[in-house]
Scaffold this motif. Structure first.
Motif, mmCIF file in Angstrom:
data_model
loop_
_atom_site.group_PDB
_atom_site.id
_atom_site.type_symbol
_atom_site.label_atom_id
_atom_site.label_comp_id
_atom_site.label_asym_id
_atom_site.label_seq_id
_atom_site.Cartn_x
_atom_site.Cartn_y
_atom_site.Cartn_z
ATOM 1 N N PHE A 41 58.870 -25.881 66.513
ATOM 2 C CA PHE A 41 58.717 -24.691 66.691
ATOM 3 C C PHE A 41 59.612 -23.716 65.816
ATOM 4 C CE2 PHE A 41 56.949 -26.008 70.735
ATOM 5 C CZ PHE A 41 55.837 -25.521 70.809
ATOM 6 N N ILE A 42 59.209 -22.344 65.403
ATOM 7 C CA ILE A 42 59.819 -21.733 64.734
ATOM 8 C C ILE A 42 59.762 -20.116 65.281
ATOM 9 C CG2 ILE A 42 60.539 -20.705 62.158
ATOM 10 C CD1 ILE A 42 58.371 -23.075 61.411
ATOM 11 N N LEU A 43 60.959 -19.874 65.789
ATOM 12 C CA LEU A 43 61.276 -18.678 66.308
ATOM 13 C C LEU A 43 61.953 -17.457 65.778
ATOM 14 C CD1 LEU A 43 60.470 -20.622 68.917
ATOM 15 C CD2 LEU A 43 61.495 -18.649 70.276
ATOM 16 N N ARG A 44 61.482 -16.325 65.687
ATOM 17 C CA ARG A 44 62.279 -15.124 65.604
ATOM 18 C C ARG A 44 62.584 -14.810 64.138
ATOM 19 N NH1 ARG A 44 68.199 -13.855 66.696
ATOM 20 N NH2 ARG A 44 68.729 -15.968 66.528
ATOM 21 N N PHE A 45 62.531 -15.549 63.063
ATOM 22 C CA PHE A 45 62.861 -15.002 61.869
ATOM 23 C C PHE A 45 61.893 -14.951 60.673
ATOM 24 C CE2 PHE A 45 67.130 -16.232 63.278
ATOM 25 C CZ PHE A 45 67.832 -15.298 62.823
ATOM 26 N N LEU A 46 60.766 -15.468 61.233
ATOM 27 C CA LEU A 46 59.288 -15.528 60.307
ATOM 28 C C LEU A 46 58.463 -14.315 60.774
ATOM 29 C CD1 LEU A 46 58.792 -19.138 59.449
ATOM 30 C CD2 LEU A 46 60.523 -17.530 58.170
ATOM 31 N N ARG A 47 57.844 -13.588 59.939
ATOM 32 C CA ARG A 47 57.036 -12.475 60.276
ATOM 33 C C ARG A 47 55.461 -13.093 60.409
ATOM 34 N NH1 ARG A 47 58.807 -8.559 57.344
ATOM 35 N NH2 ARG A 47 59.461 -7.314 58.827
ATOM 36 N N CYS A 48 54.876 -12.579 61.096
ATOM 37 C CA CYS A 48 53.486 -12.938 61.386
ATOM 38 C C CYS A 48 52.771 -12.134 60.371
ATOM 39 C CB CYS A 48 52.676 -13.041 62.802
ATOM 40 S SG CYS A 48 51.029 -13.349 62.723
ATOM 41 N N PRO A 49 52.163 -12.945 59.320
ATOM 42 C CA PRO A 49 51.275 -12.136 58.386
ATOM 43 C C PRO A 49 50.068 -11.128 58.682
ATOM 44 C CG PRO A 49 51.440 -14.394 57.827
ATOM 45 C CD PRO A 49 51.708 -14.210 59.195
ATOM 46 N N ASN A 50 49.583 -11.290 59.967
ATOM 47 C CA ASN A 50 48.529 -10.740 60.618
ATOM 48 C C ASN A 50 48.943 -9.273 61.044
ATOM 49 O OD1 ASN A 50 46.155 -9.776 62.016
ATOM 50 N ND2 ASN A 50 46.525 -11.403 63.582
ATOM 51 N N PRO A 51 48.376 -8.295 60.364
ATOM 52 C CA PRO A 51 48.935 -6.961 60.988
ATOM 53 C C PRO A 51 48.481 -6.776 62.154
ATOM 54 C CG PRO A 51 47.368 -6.797 59.290
ATOM 55 C CD PRO A 51 47.639 -8.409 59.343
ATOM 56 N N ASN A 52 47.321 -7.313 62.757
ATOM 57 C CA ASN A 52 47.083 -7.168 64.050
ATOM 58 C C ASN A 52 47.578 -7.895 65.166
ATOM 59 O OD1 ASN A 52 45.288 -4.869 64.788
ATOM 60 N ND2 ASN A 52 43.388 -6.432 64.798
ATOM 61 N N CYS A 53 48.745 -8.705 64.814
ATOM 62 C CA CYS A 53 49.165 -9.504 65.596
ATOM 63 C C CYS A 53 50.199 -8.777 66.661
ATOM 64 C CB CYS A 53 49.957 -10.712 65.117
ATOM 65 S SG CYS A 53 50.957 -11.643 66.188
ATOM 66 N N VAL A 54 50.173 -9.107 67.959
ATOM 67 C CA VAL A 54 50.982 -8.338 68.950
ATOM 68 C C VAL A 54 52.444 -8.239 68.492
ATOM 69 C CG1 VAL A 54 51.604 -10.433 70.481
ATOM 70 C CG2 VAL A 54 51.621 -8.146 71.289
ATOM 71 N N THR A 55 53.124 -9.357 67.769
ATOM 72 C CA THR A 55 54.324 -9.418 67.291
ATOM 73 C C THR A 55 54.421 -8.277 66.393
ATOM 74 O OG1 THR A 55 53.701 -10.956 65.532
ATOM 75 C CG2 THR A 55 54.776 -12.070 67.497
ATOM 76 N N ARG A 56 53.693 -7.614 65.690
ATOM 77 C CA ARG A 56 53.772 -6.585 64.825
ATOM 78 C C ARG A 56 53.738 -5.206 65.590
ATOM 79 N NH1 ARG A 56 52.432 -8.452 59.426
ATOM 80 N NH2 ARG A 56 52.780 -6.436 58.506
ATOM 81 N N HIS A 57 53.499 -5.117 66.672
ATOM 82 C CA HIS A 57 53.304 -3.912 67.267
ATOM 83 C C HIS A 57 54.219 -3.781 68.531
ATOM 84 C CE1 HIS A 57 49.380 -2.535 65.386
ATOM 85 N NE2 HIS A 57 49.504 -4.024 64.989
ATOM 86 N N GLU A 58 54.770 -4.780 69.136
ATOM 87 C CA GLU A 58 55.373 -4.613 70.368
ATOM 88 C C GLU A 58 56.969 -4.815 69.796
ATOM 89 O OE1 GLU A 58 54.775 -4.119 74.034
ATOM 90 O OE2 GLU A 58 52.964 -3.017 72.903
ATOM 91 N N PRO A 59 57.974 -3.934 70.260
ATOM 92 C CA PRO A 59 59.253 -4.044 69.999
ATOM 93 C C PRO A 59 59.927 -5.181 70.667
ATOM 94 C CG PRO A 59 59.002 -2.033 71.031
ATOM 95 C CD PRO A 59 57.497 -2.604 70.902
ATOM 96 N N GLU A 60 59.396 -5.444 71.751
ATOM 97 C CA GLU A 60 60.143 -6.777 72.558
ATOM 98 C C GLU A 60 59.533 -8.341 72.127
ATOM 99 O OE1 GLU A 60 60.847 -6.112 76.740
ATOM 100 O OE2 GLU A 60 59.628 -4.430 76.329
ATOM 101 N N ALA A 61 58.618 -8.161 71.198
ATOM 102 C CA ALA A 61 57.950 -9.427 71.056
ATOM 103 C C ALA A 61 58.810 -10.099 69.888
ATOM 104 C CB ALA A 61 56.623 -9.352 70.464
ATOM 105 N N VAL A 62 58.954 -11.310 69.836
ATOM 106 C CA VAL A 62 59.778 -12.421 69.088
ATOM 107 C C VAL A 62 58.604 -13.160 68.630
ATOM 108 C CG1 VAL A 62 61.392 -13.992 69.051
ATOM 109 C CG2 VAL A 62 61.801 -11.995 70.458
ATOM 110 N N THR A 63 58.902 -13.635 67.336
ATOM 111 C CA THR A 63 57.549 -14.365 66.783
ATOM 112 C C THR A 63 57.876 -15.885 67.077
ATOM 113 O OG1 THR A 63 58.757 -14.765 64.731
ATOM 114 C CG2 THR A 63 57.226 -12.762 64.760
ATOM 115 N N ARG A 64 56.914 -16.549 67.256
ATOM 116 C CA ARG A 64 56.717 -18.218 67.473
ATOM 117 C C ARG A 64 55.693 -18.598 66.825
ATOM 118 N NH1 ARG A 64 56.219 -18.060 73.286
ATOM 119 N NH2 ARG A 64 53.990 -18.406 72.987
ATOM 120 N N PHE A 65 56.050 -19.609 65.949
ATOM 121 C CA PHE A 65 55.030 -20.302 65.439
ATOM 122 C C PHE A 65 55.258 -21.905 65.639
ATOM 123 C CE2 PHE A 65 56.065 -16.849 62.488
ATOM 124 C CZ PHE A 65 54.688 -16.324 62.246
#
Ligand code: NCD
Length: 510
Positions: free
Chosen positions: A458-482
């Protein structure tokens, strides 16, 4: 079953229990309106519907009321402080505080229901979340309604032997995504996908079937037992030309219905737009077969959603343990060489370059991150500064170095005790962005170690989700997880919007 966020969270056994329960409820519903015995009177469900809906919202409401739940709802962003810029996380928290046991969430943001479930779990609320449709990602309860309907016509045990066809917009319809995942889960082997080439279903939904035919030819549906038509999701198209080219392209009409198997059923989650929808509404009363069952799907959605609500409510009450979501990247290190600093220096004698300069291996400590692909040195330096603070580390970036193995490379030297090992999210991101060629040389306590970072799970936190519609691009508390789904192919899946991305598509959050 503690919540329903994606078809991926379900097992065939759980689905069978849901269908059996819904069938029981159906029988009961014919006899009485009293379900008070199933649910204590204080139970409450909230419908947070940011996107328009007739069937999903009304049927959840109807199902909840039949069960004796109290119901409240948000209908559209303008019905709440979302319109004033409040986050979805805070909005959902309010409903938990006001006593909701279950939130049904529909949003245009992909991964929003899963994110809300995690936030509520983390904050200690026992509220469960059901995904009522999140952007183009998933609509799991619609898929359950669809297969409940299929099981009524063909029997549960025959589902794996059915040929199921999909027709229409297969790219942006969340229903086809959930239907295909559920079909695979229930062992369906034969799938037909008829669509315009511009709106084919994404590759990940096609795996796991024995026979898949993908075509533009309506006639490919002729051997299907079930045909599921899907609306062109016009509200999701930014490319107007693409919309114009797919709109109204596939339509079941009096002129082509005879090409389909007479014993087949034709389904559609609805709405079926009156202007160019996928089924000519004049066929609703078509008697010759195949049979159009779109309104039966709606009838079936009530017992099915009653069963889901009552099951989630009672299981939620029994256990509200902490969720099992990964909160840190999973990375492992492999020490590929270890020796004393003295031995190391001896080995280096006679070699032209002084690898550890400016660190003296016998007296100092430090790290060299070596074999970084050209251009990645600065990226890794920025990530380190983001993680440790801008001036916390003394780093030396050496770019464009000749490398025996890789032609050219970047290197990064960090002086002093850098606790890189404790920063799992950081090392996972470095390892994913730079690949397994990266080696780390460590000098500490007069020992030399050469370390490799294994491919992270799993890769958390440091990579941005490229999907502009992903919740991680909209919610300030969301931390990315791949999730590193195919490590050899370097393809990851976003833990929220569930889309797959290659390494080249991912950018660091700096
Ligand atoms: C679908 C949806 O919202 O995804 N409708 C539904 O829930 N019954 C399909 C659609 O909008 O086309």
């Amino acid at each position: 079953m503690r919540h329903i966020l994606s078809v991926n969270d379900l097992t065939a056994e759980e689905i069978k229990i849901v269908f059996e329960g819904a069938a029981e409820i159906e029988k009961l519903r014919c006899n009485s309106r009293n379900f008070g015995s199933l649910i204590p009177p204080v139970a409450k469900t909230s419908l947070i519907f940011i996107e328009p809906s007739t069937r999903t919202r009304k049927s959840f409401r109807e199902a909840a009321e039949w069960l004796g739940f109290r119901v409240d709802e948000i209908v559209g962003a303008q019905d709440s402080s979302l319109v004033k810029g409040e986050s979805l996380a805070d909005t959902a928290r309010m409903f938990s505080i006001y006593g909701s046991n279950i939130l049904v969430i529909r949003a245009d943001i992909e991964g929003a229901p899963r994110f809300i479930q995690e936030i509520l779990d983390r904050d200690g609320y026992s509220t469960a979340v059901i995904n009522g449709g999140d952007g183009i990602n998933q609509h799991p309860t619609q898929a359950l309604v669809d297969f409940f309907t299929i099981a009524k016509y063909f029997q549960w045990e025959n589902i794996p032997n059915l040929t199921i066809g999909f027709l229409g917009d297969l790219e942006t319809s969340r229903v086809v995504h959930s239907d295909l995942e559920l079909a695979r889960l229930l062992g369906v082997k034969k799938i037909r996908l008829v669509s315009a080439p511009e709106v084919r279903v994404q590759a990940k939904y096609k795996s796991g079937f024995q026979e898949i035919v993908e075509s533009e030819d309506f006639k490919e549906l002729r051997d299907c037992d079930v045909i599921i038509a899907l609306r062109v999701q016009k509200e999701r198209y930014v490319d107007r030309a693409k919309l114009e080219s797919v709109k109204g392209r596939f339509r079941i009409t009096a002129a082509n219905i005879h090409l389909l198997n007479k014993r087949a059923i034709i389904m559609h989650p609805l709405p079926n737009p009156k202007d160019g929808g996928e089924i000519d509404p004049r066929l609703y009363s078509y008697g010759g077969g195949p049979r159009i069952v779109v309104h039966e799907q709606v009838v079936n959605s009530i017992p099915l959603r009653m069963q889901i609500l009552s099951q989630i409510y009672s299981e939620r009450r029994q256990k509200s343990e902490n969720s099992d979501v990964a909160t840190e990247s999973v990375v492992c290190y492999d020490i590929i060489h270890e020796e004393s600093a003295r031995e190391y220096l001896k080995r280096q004698e006679g070699k032209s370059r002084d690898f550890f300069r400016p660190i003296n291996p016998e007296t100092g400590s430090g790290i060299i991150i070596d074999h970084l692909p050209l251009g990645q040195g600065i990226v890794v330096k920025n990530l380190l500064q983001k993680s440790f603070g801008k001036n916390a580390l003394l780093t030396h970036l050496i770019e464009n170095v000749r490398s025996g193995k890789y032609g050219k490379k970047d290197m990064l030297i960090i002086e002093g005790d850098c606790l890189l090992w404790q920063e799992k999210d950081l090392t996972a991101a470095i390892s994913f962005l730079c690949g397994s060629r990266v080696t780390i040389h460590v000098i500490k306590d007069r020992m030399y170690r050469k370390v490799r970072i294994m491919k992270p799970l799993f890769i958390l936190r440091f990579l941005r989700c490229p999907n502009p519609n992903c919740v991680t691009r909209h919610e300030p508390e969301a931390v990315t997880r791949f999730f590193n789904k195919f490590p050899e192919l370097e393809i990851v899946e976003c833990g929220y919007c569930e889309r797959e991305f290659s390494r080249e598509e991912l950018q660091p959050i700096i």
